[in-house]
Design a protein around this motif. Structure first.
Motif, PDB file in Angstrom:
ATOM      1  N   ALA A 320       0.829  -1.207   0.000  1.00 17.10           N
ATOM      2  CA  ALA A 320       0.000   0.000   0.000  1.00 17.10           C
ATOM      3  C   ALA A 320       0.865   1.259   0.000  1.00 17.10           C
ATOM      4  O   ALA A 320       0.565   2.243  -0.701  1.00 17.10           O
ATOM      5  CB  ALA A 320      -0.927  -0.014   1.211  1.00 17.10           C
ATOM      6  N   GLN A 321       1.953   1.238   0.772  1.00 22.39           N
ATOM      7  CA  GLN A 321       2.869   2.384   0.809  1.00 22.39           C
ATOM      8  C   GLN A 321       3.544   2.578  -0.545  1.00 22.39           C
ATOM      9  O   GLN A 321       3.745   3.713  -0.996  1.00 22.39           O
ATOM     10  CB  GLN A 321       3.915   2.177   1.898  1.00 22.39           C
ATOM     11  CG  GLN A 321       3.355   2.272   3.308  1.00 22.39           C
ATOM     12  CD  GLN A 321       4.351   1.813   4.359  1.00 22.39           C
ATOM     13  OE1 GLN A 321       5.468   1.416   4.048  1.00 22.39           O
ATOM     14  NE2 GLN A 321       3.941   1.860   5.635  1.00 22.39           N
ATOM     15  N   TYR A 322       3.878   1.469  -1.194  1.00 23.83           N
ATOM     16  CA  TYR A 322       4.509   1.556  -2.518  1.00 23.83           C
ATOM     17  C   TYR A 322       3.564   2.213  -3.521  1.00 23.83           C
ATOM     18  O   TYR A 322       3.991   3.044  -4.332  1.00 23.83           O
ATOM     19  CB  TYR A 322       4.897   0.162  -2.989  1.00 23.83           C
ATOM     20  CG  TYR A 322       5.511   0.119  -4.365  1.00 23.83           C
ATOM     21  CD1 TYR A 322       6.859   0.377  -4.553  1.00 23.83           C
ATOM     22  CD2 TYR A 322       4.729  -0.160  -5.488  1.00 23.83           C
ATOM     23  CE1 TYR A 322       7.431   0.356  -5.825  1.00 23.83           C
ATOM     24  CE2 TYR A 322       5.279  -0.184  -6.750  1.00 23.83           C
ATOM     25  CZ  TYR A 322       6.627   0.073  -6.917  1.00 23.83           C
ATOM     26  OH  TYR A 322       7.180   0.059  -8.166  1.00 23.83           O
ATOM     27  N   ILE A 323       2.282   1.866  -3.445  1.00 26.32           N
ATOM     28  CA  ILE A 323       1.296   2.469  -4.345  1.00 26.32           C
ATOM     29  C   ILE A 323       1.194   3.966  -4.093  1.00 26.32           C
ATOM     30  O   ILE A 323       1.111   4.775  -5.018  1.00 26.32           O
ATOM     31  CB  ILE A 323      -0.091   1.804  -4.144  1.00 26.32           C
ATOM     32  CG1 ILE A 323      -0.049   0.324  -4.533  1.00 26.32           C
ATOM     33  CG2 ILE A 323      -1.162   2.535  -4.945  1.00 26.32           C
ATOM     34  CD1 ILE A 323       0.342   0.067  -5.946  1.00 26.32           C
ATOM     35  N   ALA A 324       1.207   4.344  -2.826  1.00 25.77           N
ATOM     36  CA  ALA A 324       1.031   5.750  -2.468  1.00 25.77           C
ATOM     37  C   ALA A 324       2.260   6.598  -2.777  1.00 25.77           C
ATOM     38  O   ALA A 324       2.131   7.743  -3.246  1.00 25.77           O
ATOM     39  CB  ALA A 324       0.678   5.856  -0.986  1.00 25.77           C
ATOM     40  N   ARG A 325       3.449   6.045  -2.523  1.00 24.51           N
ATOM     41  CA  ARG A 325       4.671   6.849  -2.604  1.00 24.51           C
ATOM     42  C   ARG A 325       5.548   6.529  -3.800  1.00 24.51           C
ATOM     43  O   ARG A 325       6.392   7.327  -4.180  1.00 24.51           O
ATOM     44  CB  ARG A 325       5.499   6.644  -1.323  1.00 24.51           C
ATOM     45  CG  ARG A 325       4.767   6.977  -0.045  1.00 24.51           C
ATOM     46  CD  ARG A 325       5.610   6.604   1.156  1.00 24.51           C
ATOM     47  NE  ARG A 325       4.868   6.718   2.400  1.00 24.51           N
ATOM     48  CZ  ARG A 325       5.290   6.276   3.569  1.00 24.51           C
ATOM     49  NH1 ARG A 325       6.474   5.701   3.647  1.00 24.51           N
ATOM     50  NH2 ARG A 325       4.548   6.406   4.651  1.00 24.51           N
TER      51      ARG A 325
END
Length: 419
Positions: A320-325
């Motif tokens: 999820a963090q990879y998608i966001a950042r």
């Protein structure tokens, strides 16, 4: 028309896939799909009707289906899409997934991030080179478990089990409860590869003998198994002549290890670890292929499903963090296994990822009164004593972010007996 693009695709709907999906959703991702090849989610838990699951996570003893149901409910509550009876055929490093199902036929999905949660499979008789013909009555322990618990068939009445993995130990008890006679559990190593609690509850409590340093050297029977020959082995695992024991039996179960299901991982060109047979990962469970994460038994074979869920949540949040950042610059530190340690996971640490890191590892042999040391060159980062360590039970050690940042060079985990 079905969707062809998702933010996160999770391959596998077992305990790892379900926990990763929930964690990814809670981490802010919404466009998530789980691909599961069976008719329902839950994975191997669906046939594990014994209790003992959830003691660490939920502080209560649950059966496998009960444990799975808790995560299935969380997935449904969040409205996460699940495609059942869907087998993934291929995965590329560009996160393109090709799958097939009775409903949609062959189709291709594109993801921004992928979580690998395919679990593992059992090692078969063919990998052991045991002499004898190919009669009926030879099963892996997991197959026998499915016959008994799901299909309602008893594979045999007179049983010998090779290997002391947890599934084999549990099936020794299960077959006994169903009226079969388990003559012996044979283990080629000088120690059991299963949890101590399973040895006590499944063998000792039922009077089933465990033969350490023994293996099956011959399977007798043409149409059906009629017996086996068990021999003691020396320190090089070679049978010792004159030590043969004969057992009359009609069924042989193999519980000789689990192999992470990494065909898709290899096809995507992702580097694998020789120690775990899973992908090489950073502490957020990202592989060396950017945006592809791995968790659960496809990454390393766990003892408890509670730890599978914990690891899957790390991968789900990171996806999820990879998608966001998006991707970030790495500052990599290698982690290696030192004396008496067979592997350490994660194999790489990224100093740019905030937070403490729990290192998972297994020892090569049973040791008592020993010291676990995490060092960076001559600098000792962590040192703690442990009364007993055994290869059958995974060990962990917590490494603080401060220690990771202070290190300059390769980090090594070693275990030595005191004195």
């Amino acid at each position: 028309m079905m969707k062809t693009e998702y933010d996160i695709i999770i391959i596998g709907g077992g305990p790892a896939g379900l926990a990763a999906a929930v964690a990814a959703y809670d981490g802010g991702a919404r466009d998530i799909v789980i691909l599961e090849r069976e008719a329902r989610t839950g994975g191997i838990l669906n046939q594990c009707i014994h209790n003992g699951f959830g003691l660490t996570r939920f502080k209560e003893s649950l059966s496998g289906p009960e444990y799975a149901a808790r995560f299935e409910a969380e997935v449904q509550k969040r409205g996460i899409e699940t495609l059942l009876e869907t087998t993934v055929l291929s995965l590329t490093a560009e996160k393109k997934v090709t799958a097939i199902s009775p409903t949609h036929g062959v189709f291709v999905l594109q993801a921004k991030a992928v979580v690998l949660a395919m679990g593992c499979r059992e090692r078969s008789r063919g990998a052991l080179n045991i002499a004898g013909s190919r009669p009926a009555g030879i099963y892996s322990a997991g197959t026998a478990q499915k016959y008994v618990n799901i299909k309602g068939y008893l594979p045999g009445k007179e049983v010998v089990i090779l290997g002391s993995g947890d599934i084999g130990l549990i099936m020794a008890r299960r077959m006994t409860l169903e009226g079969a006679k388990v003559h012996a559990v044979c283990e080629i190593m000088p120690y059991s590869s299963g949890l101590r609690r399973n040895i006590v509850q499944c063998l000792d409590d039922f009077g089933i003998p465990l033969y350490l340093n023994h293996t099956i050297t011959k399977i007798e029977g043409k149409d059906r198994v009629t017996g086996v020959v068990v021999s003691r082995v020396d320190e090089n695992k070679r049978p010792i002549p004159g030590t043969e024991i004969h057992f009359d039996c009609d069924t042989v179960l193999f519980s000789v290890g689990l192999i992470p299901e990494n065909e898709l991982t290899k096809a995507a060109g992702i580097a694998l670890s020789g120690g775990t047979r899973g992908a090489v990962v950073y502490q957020n469970r990202e592989t060396e292929a950017e945006g592809i994460f791995a968790c659960g038994n496809v990454l390393q074979v766990h003892d408890l499903v509670d730890f599978v869920s914990e690891e899957a949540e790390i991968a789900g949040r990171a996806a999820a963090q990879y998608i966001a950042r998006g991707p970030h610059q790495r500052d990599t530190v290698e982690v290696t296994n030192g004396q008496n340690v067979s592997y350490v996971l994660p194999q790489k640490l990224d100093k740019n990822i905030a937070g403490d890191v729990k290192l998972f590892f297994r020892v090569r042999q049973t040791m008592r009164d020993c010291t676990i040391t995490v060092s960076c060159g001559e600098t000792v980062l962590v040192s703690r004593k442990k009364r007993v360590v055994t290869p059958g039970e995974m060990e962990t050690v917590l490494l603080s972010q401060e220690k990771i940042s202070s290190g300059n060079g390769q980090i090594t985990v070693t275990v030595k007996e005191n004195g």
